[in-house]
Design an enzyme around this catalytic site. Structure first.
Site, PDB file in Angstrom:
ATOM      1  N   ASP A 105       0.840  -1.205   0.000  1.00 29.33           N
ATOM      2  CA  ASP A 105       0.000   0.000   0.000  1.00 29.33           C
ATOM      3  C   ASP A 105       0.877   1.258   0.000  1.00 29.33           C
ATOM      4  OD1 ASP A 105       0.867  -0.165   2.596  1.00 29.33           O
ATOM      5  OD2 ASP A 105      -1.099   0.120   3.528  1.00 29.33           O
ATOM      6  N   SER A 106       2.190   1.055  -0.025  1.00 31.15           N
ATOM      7  CA  SER A 106       3.110   2.181  -0.249  1.00 31.15           C
ATOM      8  C   SER A 106       2.794   2.850  -1.589  1.00 31.15           C
ATOM      9  CB  SER A 106       4.568   1.698  -0.230  1.00 31.15           C
ATOM     10  OG  SER A 106       4.743   0.603  -1.110  1.00 31.15           O
ATOM     11  N   GLU A 155       9.646  -3.721   9.969  1.00 29.88           N
ATOM     12  CA  GLU A 155       9.961  -2.417   9.359  1.00 29.88           C
ATOM     13  C   GLU A 155      10.615  -1.497  10.400  1.00 29.88           C
ATOM     14  OE1 GLU A 155       6.971  -0.647   6.881  1.00 29.88           O
ATOM     15  OE2 GLU A 155       7.965   1.307   6.887  1.00 29.88           O
ATOM     16  N   GLU A 178      -1.020  -5.169   8.935  1.00 28.70           N
ATOM     17  CA  GLU A 178      -0.119  -4.571   9.928  1.00 28.70           C
ATOM     18  C   GLU A 178      -0.642  -4.738  11.351  1.00 28.70           C
ATOM     19  OE1 GLU A 178       0.519  -0.429   8.944  1.00 28.70           O
ATOM     20  OE2 GLU A 178       1.237  -0.900   6.931  1.00 28.70           O
ATOM     21  N   LYS A 200      -1.201  -9.351   3.322  1.00 27.10           N
ATOM     22  CA  LYS A 200      -0.382  -8.865   4.445  1.00 27.10           C
ATOM     23  C   LYS A 200      -1.187  -7.821   5.201  1.00 27.10           C
ATOM     24  CE  LYS A 200       3.387  -6.007   3.867  1.00 27.10           C
ATOM     25  NZ  LYS A 200       3.016  -4.788   4.623  1.00 27.10           N
ATOM     26  N   ASP A 213      -1.118  -6.154   0.129  1.00 30.44           N
ATOM     27  CA  ASP A 213      -1.418  -5.469   1.385  1.00 30.44           C
ATOM     28  C   ASP A 213      -2.909  -5.226   1.526  1.00 30.44           C
ATOM     29  OD1 ASP A 213       0.728  -4.940   3.061  1.00 30.44           O
ATOM     30  OD2 ASP A 213       1.358  -3.141   1.971  1.00 30.44           O
TER      31      ASP A 213
HETATM   32  O1  KIV Z   1       3.603  -1.054   1.547  1.00 31.90           O
HETATM   33  C1  KIV Z   1       4.731  -1.535   1.375  1.00 31.90           C
HETATM   34  O2  KIV Z   1       5.361  -1.373   0.327  1.00 31.90           O
HETATM   35  C2  KIV Z   1       5.290  -2.323   2.459  1.00 31.90           C
HETATM   36  C3  KIV Z   1       6.752  -2.614   2.415  1.00 31.90           C
HETATM   37  C4  KIV Z   1       7.541  -1.413   2.588  1.00 31.90           C
HETATM   38  C5  KIV Z   1       7.120  -3.682   3.362  1.00 31.90           C
HETATM   39  O3  KIV Z   1       4.592  -2.674   3.363  1.00 31.90           O
END
Ligand code: KIV
Length: 257
Positions: free
Chosen positions: A42-43, A176, A112, A110, A81
């Site tokens: 989600d970056s 992280e 958090e 994934k 994510d």
């Molecule tokens: O959102 C993302 O790209 C991430 C990575 C930086 C691990 O969670």
């Protein structure tokens, strides 16, 4: 657990795990050749959409980008994510994770968090959805991006959370911006692979945002190493195209009908 996930776990203590982000097909197909895991992170909210945080990323955005990435990923594990506010309780998480998996055909999701998300992780895994955890700096809820694990109390919480996530059944977890000796301790303690970003060489694998690595996204984070300057190459190519057009050197007969 499916064989792709079991093989991924078996890499722990055998070979370093290579992981990168992708938000679209063309980049995904290049990195897939070299990665064990491709993450649709989600970056993308900050990298592609200039959002001030990942909180604004929606489920639909993650799904659309992941559909494109899926076309490029042939061999790596593809993880997506779950964005902010899509897994506030087991029911919501299950419905949204099922939507992500059915629409994108990814291998896992994934999310958090530590103790707070344990029941959610258990519910997903009970429904046969493979889950990757994420501890340390948690961009979806962070108020600052300082590394974690300096204070003893904080170290204890992160170590405890890593064990809770393992017990809940995650197949791997991202660490992280976790202090080096803590990342080392977690990696030694838990049986599933740890994937570090700003969490030292002691993790079982490393992940970076591809746009940071290739020099397309200009961020100044200590954990980023820039391996190429693709922006410069794109700029030079575009400049050459522009010159050719201005001088009527492009298109030639070869490029015309
Ligand atoms: O959102 C993302 O790209 C991430 C990575 C930086 C691990 O969670």
């Amino acid at each position: 657990m499916n064989s792709k996930i079991t093989n991924f776990i078996k890499k722990k203590n055998k070979s370093k795990i290579i992981s990168l982000t992708a938000y679209s097909k063309n980049i995904a197909s290049i990195i897939d050749r070299h990665c064990d895991l491709v993450l649709v992170g989600d970056s993308l909210g900050s990298v592609l959409y200039s959002f001030s945080s990942t909180k604004k990323v929606t489920l639909d955005m993650m799904i659309e980008h992941s559909i494109s990435v899926r076309m490029g990923v042939k061999k790596s594990l593809m993880v997506v994510d779950m964005p902010h506010n899509t897994y506030r309780n087991p029911k919501e998480a299950l419905s949204n994770a099922k939507k992500i998996i059915s629409k994108t055909k990814c291998d896992a999701i994934k999310l958090e968090g530590g103790k707070k998300v344990v029941q959610i992780i258990k519910a997903l895994i009970k429904s046969k959805i493979p889950v990757m955890g994420h501890l340390g700096v948690l961009p979806q809820s962070a108020t600052n991006f300082k590394f974690k694990g300096k204070e003893i109390a904080e170290r204890k919480i992160i170590l405890r959370d890593s064990k809770l996530l393992e017990e809940a059944g995650v197949f791997s977890m991202v660490l992280e911006c976790v202090e080096s000796s803590l990342a080392k301790e977690i990696t030694k303690t838990i049986k599933v692979p740890t994937i570090g970003i700003g969490a030292s060489v002691h993790c079982d694998g490393q992940v970076l945002v591809t746009d940071d690595l290739i020099g397309l996204n200009k961020i100044n984070a200590r954990f980023v190493k820039r391996y190429s300057n693709i922006e410069k190459q794109i700029n030079e190519a575009v400049l050459k195209f522009k010159k050719d057009v201005v001088k009527s050197k492009f298109p030639t007969k070869k490029h015309s009908y």
